[in-house]
Design a protein around this motif. Structure first.
Motif, PDB file in Angstrom:
ATOM      1  N   ASN A   1       4.606  -1.566  -5.026  1.00  0.00           N
ATOM      2  CA  ASN A   1       4.158  -0.960  -6.287  1.00  0.00           C
ATOM      3  C   ASN A   1       2.645  -0.798  -6.330  1.00  0.00           C
ATOM      4  O   ASN A   1       2.133   0.240  -6.767  1.00  0.00           O
ATOM      5  CB  ASN A   1       4.627  -1.812  -7.471  1.00  0.00           C
ATOM      6  CG  ASN A   1       6.112  -1.671  -7.730  1.00  0.00           C
ATOM      7  OD1 ASN A   1       6.710  -0.665  -7.374  1.00  0.00           O
ATOM      8  ND2 ASN A   1       6.714  -2.678  -8.331  1.00  0.00           N
ATOM      9  N   ALA A   2       1.921  -1.820  -5.886  1.00  0.00           N
ATOM     10  CA  ALA A   2       0.460  -1.760  -5.949  1.00  0.00           C
ATOM     11  C   ALA A   2      -0.128  -0.764  -4.954  1.00  0.00           C
ATOM     12  O   ALA A   2      -0.984   0.065  -5.307  1.00  0.00           O
ATOM     13  CB  ALA A   2      -0.118  -3.149  -5.704  1.00  0.00           C
TER      14      ALA A   2
ATOM     15  N   GLU B   1       1.194   1.802  -3.492  1.00  0.00           N
ATOM     16  CA  GLU B   1       1.567   3.200  -3.705  1.00  0.00           C
ATOM     17  C   GLU B   1       1.030   3.745  -5.034  1.00  0.00           C
ATOM     18  O   GLU B   1       1.322   4.883  -5.397  1.00  0.00           O
ATOM     19  CB  GLU B   1       3.093   3.350  -3.668  1.00  0.00           C
ATOM     20  CG  GLU B   1       3.700   3.131  -2.288  1.00  0.00           C
ATOM     21  CD  GLU B   1       3.194   4.118  -1.245  1.00  0.00           C
ATOM     22  OE1 GLU B   1       2.888   5.272  -1.619  1.00  0.00           O
ATOM     23  OE2 GLU B   1       3.090   3.744  -0.067  1.00  0.00           O
ATOM     24  N   SER B   2       0.254   2.962  -5.732  1.00  0.00           N
ATOM     25  CA  SER B   2      -0.261   3.385  -7.037  1.00  0.00           C
ATOM     26  C   SER B   2      -1.387   4.403  -6.899  1.00  0.00           C
ATOM     27  O   SER B   2      -2.037   4.514  -5.852  1.00  0.00           O
ATOM     28  CB  SER B   2      -0.777   2.172  -7.815  1.00  0.00           C
ATOM     29  OG  SER B   2      -1.949   1.646  -7.202  1.00  0.00           O
ATOM     30  N   ILE B   3      -1.611   5.133  -7.967  1.00  0.00           N
ATOM     31  CA  ILE B   3      -2.713   6.098  -8.007  1.00  0.00           C
ATOM     32  C   ILE B   3      -4.046   5.368  -7.864  1.00  0.00           C
ATOM     33  O   ILE B   3      -4.962   5.837  -7.178  1.00  0.00           O
ATOM     34  CB  ILE B   3      -2.660   6.913  -9.305  1.00  0.00           C
ATOM     35  CG1 ILE B   3      -1.401   7.780  -9.334  1.00  0.00           C
ATOM     36  CG2 ILE B   3      -3.911   7.789  -9.455  1.00  0.00           C
ATOM     37  CD1 ILE B   3      -1.175   8.493 -10.658  1.00  0.00           C
TER      38      ILE B   3
ATOM     39  N   ASN C   1      -4.777   2.748  -6.186  1.00  0.00           N
ATOM     40  CA  ASN C   1      -5.047   2.442  -4.787  1.00  0.00           C
ATOM     41  C   ASN C   1      -5.416   3.706  -4.007  1.00  0.00           C
ATOM     42  O   ASN C   1      -6.329   3.698  -3.179  1.00  0.00           O
ATOM     43  CB  ASN C   1      -3.844   1.771  -4.140  1.00  0.00           C
ATOM     44  CG  ASN C   1      -4.148   1.250  -2.752  1.00  0.00           C
ATOM     45  OD1 ASN C   1      -5.074   0.467  -2.561  1.00  0.00           O
ATOM     46  ND2 ASN C   1      -3.382   1.693  -1.767  1.00  0.00           N
ATOM     47  N   LYS C   2      -4.702   4.793  -4.274  1.00  0.00           N
ATOM     48  CA  LYS C   2      -4.987   6.049  -3.580  1.00  0.00           C
ATOM     49  C   LYS C   2      -6.377   6.588  -3.938  1.00  0.00           C
ATOM     50  O   LYS C   2      -6.996   7.311  -3.151  1.00  0.00           O
ATOM     51  CB  LYS C   2      -3.910   7.085  -3.907  1.00  0.00           C
ATOM     52  CG  LYS C   2      -2.520   6.704  -3.378  1.00  0.00           C
ATOM     53  CD  LYS C   2      -1.478   7.738  -3.760  1.00  0.00           C
ATOM     54  CE  LYS C   2      -0.074   7.295  -3.373  1.00  0.00           C
ATOM     55  NZ  LYS C   2       0.106   7.131  -1.923  1.00  0.00           N
TER      56      LYS C   2
ATOM     57  N   TRP D   1       6.689  -8.053 -10.206  1.00  0.00           N
ATOM     58  CA  TRP D   1       6.399  -6.654  -9.890  1.00  0.00           C
ATOM     59  C   TRP D   1       6.321  -5.787 -11.145  1.00  0.00           C
ATOM     60  O   TRP D   1       5.625  -4.769 -11.152  1.00  0.00           O
ATOM     61  CB  TRP D   1       7.387  -6.099  -8.881  1.00  0.00           C
ATOM     62  CG  TRP D   1       8.843  -6.224  -9.240  1.00  0.00           C
ATOM     63  CD1 TRP D   1       9.625  -5.296  -9.862  1.00  0.00           C
ATOM     64  CD2 TRP D   1       9.699  -7.341  -8.958  1.00  0.00           C
ATOM     65  NE1 TRP D   1      10.910  -5.767  -9.997  1.00  0.00           N
ATOM     66  CE2 TRP D   1      10.986  -7.016  -9.450  1.00  0.00           C
ATOM     67  CE3 TRP D   1       9.503  -8.571  -8.326  1.00  0.00           C
ATOM     68  CZ2 TRP D   1      12.069  -7.892  -9.338  1.00  0.00           C
ATOM     69  CZ3 TRP D   1      10.580  -9.435  -8.219  1.00  0.00           C
ATOM     70  CH2 TRP D   1      11.844  -9.095  -8.727  1.00  0.00           C
TER      71      TRP D   1
ATOM     72  N   ASN E   1       3.024  -3.500 -12.234  1.00  0.00           N
ATOM     73  CA  ASN E   1       3.080  -2.128 -12.734  1.00  0.00           C
ATOM     74  C   ASN E   1       2.298  -1.967 -14.029  1.00  0.00           C
ATOM     75  O   ASN E   1       1.524  -1.013 -14.192  1.00  0.00           O
ATOM     76  CB  ASN E   1       4.532  -1.708 -12.957  1.00  0.00           C
ATOM     77  CG  ASN E   1       5.263  -1.395 -11.673  1.00  0.00           C
ATOM     78  OD1 ASN E   1       4.645  -1.181 -10.640  1.00  0.00           O
ATOM     79  ND2 ASN E   1       6.583  -1.381 -11.725  1.00  0.00           N
TER      80      ASN E   1
ATOM     81  N   VAL F   1      -1.591  -2.316 -13.362  1.00  0.00           N
ATOM     82  CA  VAL F   1      -2.192  -1.218 -12.591  1.00  0.00           C
ATOM     83  C   VAL F   1      -2.134   0.106 -13.355  1.00  0.00           C
ATOM     84  O   VAL F   1      -3.131   0.840 -13.431  1.00  0.00           O
ATOM     85  CB  VAL F   1      -1.508  -1.078 -11.226  1.00  0.00           C
ATOM     86  CG1 VAL F   1      -2.014   0.152 -10.489  1.00  0.00           C
ATOM     87  CG2 VAL F   1      -1.747  -2.331 -10.382  1.00  0.00           C
ATOM     88  N   ILE F   2      -1.010   0.424 -13.955  1.00  0.00           N
ATOM     89  CA  ILE F   2      -0.875   1.694 -14.669  1.00  0.00           C
ATOM     90  C   ILE F   2      -1.820   1.776 -15.855  1.00  0.00           C
ATOM     91  O   ILE F   2      -2.456   2.815 -16.097  1.00  0.00           O
ATOM     92  CB  ILE F   2       0.594   1.912 -15.099  1.00  0.00           C
ATOM     93  CG1 ILE F   2       1.459   2.210 -13.887  1.00  0.00           C
ATOM     94  CG2 ILE F   2       0.697   3.063 -16.105  1.00  0.00           C
ATOM     95  CD1 ILE F   2       2.952   2.251 -14.192  1.00  0.00           C
TER      96      ILE F   2
ATOM     97  N   GLU G   1      -5.331   2.231 -14.599  1.00  0.00           N
ATOM     98  CA  GLU G   1      -5.502   3.626 -14.174  1.00  0.00           C
ATOM     99  C   GLU G   1      -5.788   4.554 -15.351  1.00  0.00           C
ATOM    100  O   GLU G   1      -6.659   5.430 -15.275  1.00  0.00           O
ATOM    101  CB  GLU G   1      -4.214   4.143 -13.494  1.00  0.00           C
ATOM    102  CG  GLU G   1      -3.960   3.605 -12.119  1.00  0.00           C
ATOM    103  CD  GLU G   1      -2.572   4.022 -11.630  1.00  0.00           C
ATOM    104  OE1 GLU G   1      -2.273   3.749 -10.462  1.00  0.00           O
ATOM    105  OE2 GLU G   1      -1.800   4.622 -12.413  1.00  0.00           O
TER     106      GLU G   1
END
Length: 219
Positions: A70-71, A73-75, A77-78, A204, A208, A211-212, A215
């Motif tokens: 989850n972490a 693949e997050s925006i 992280n990208k 998890w 989410n 992180v969300i 973001e």
């Protein structure tokens, strides 16, 4: 930069005290490995865990797997706004490069962790994952945060979007999330204890939410 630490994670090799247990020996034999080379997993080693201290919470590499998927693949992280670490019950820290793409398949993930514990870094040459002997306190001190938030079901309730706003306003915050199925942290954990829901959440899901909402305020 948000630093996310999965702390006191129940990720470890089979302890020597249970390496000769039939459940462990048979599982290792099926995989063509020595018992001390395999990751402890409650799904396969349930009978052996009954004889281990804290056995009811140990052997949960699946929690780490889901949290990391989850972490990473997050925006966030990208967009290079996130750093993720795993701290284990045995005071080891896994440093994870943001470009790391973990196996989606659980069994392949476990195999990767076994290679990491054996070699200290994987894959050879790239070292996307690196294992160091380090306590949770030492890791936090190394990061040098301007705010530490410990996600805890008994912590002060904060709406997820409010926590995200607070994290985005800081330069180098650390969020600590327990990598165990139940109970409390084994390590000494200093920081502001907060909760984003009035009932317990799996690790998890907390990842989410953190992180969300970070973001939505940082991007």
């Amino acid at each position: 930069m948000l630093h996310l630490v999965i702390a006191d994670a129940e990720l470890e090799l089979v302890p020597k005290a249970m390496a000769d247990h039939p459940a462990v020996v048979n599982y290792a034999k099926r995989r063509g490995k020595r018992p001390e080379e395999i990751i402890l997993d409650g799904t396969y080693h349930h009978a052996a865990l009954k004889k281990l201290p804290d056995g009811e919470r140990r052997g949960r590499p699946d929690i780490v797997h889901l949290c990391l998927l989850n972490a990473l693949e997050s925006i966030a992280n990208k967009e290079d706004l996130l750093r993720v670490y795993v701290h284990t019950r045995n005071d080891e820290v896994i440093y994870i490069k943001p470009e790391t793409r973990l196996p989606r398949n659980y069994n392949r993930f476990v195999g990767l962790m076994e290679s990491l514990f054996k070699r200290g870094a994987v894959p050879k040459g790239l070292e996307l994952l690196r294992l160091e002997k380090e306590s949770l306190g030492e890791l936090v001190e190394e990061i040098g945060p301007d705010g530490v938030f410990v996600m805890h079901e008994g912590g002060h309730f904060v709406k997820p979007r409010e926590l995200g706003r607070t994290l985005a306003e800081l330069e180098n915050p650390v969020v600590i999330i327990g990598g165990f199925p139940h109970g409390d942290f084994r390590s000494e954990v200093s920081g502001r204890r907060v909760s984003v829901y009035r009932k317990p959440l799996v690790a998890w899901a907390v990842v989410n939410e953190v992180v969300i909402n970070f973001e939505s305020n940082a991007l």
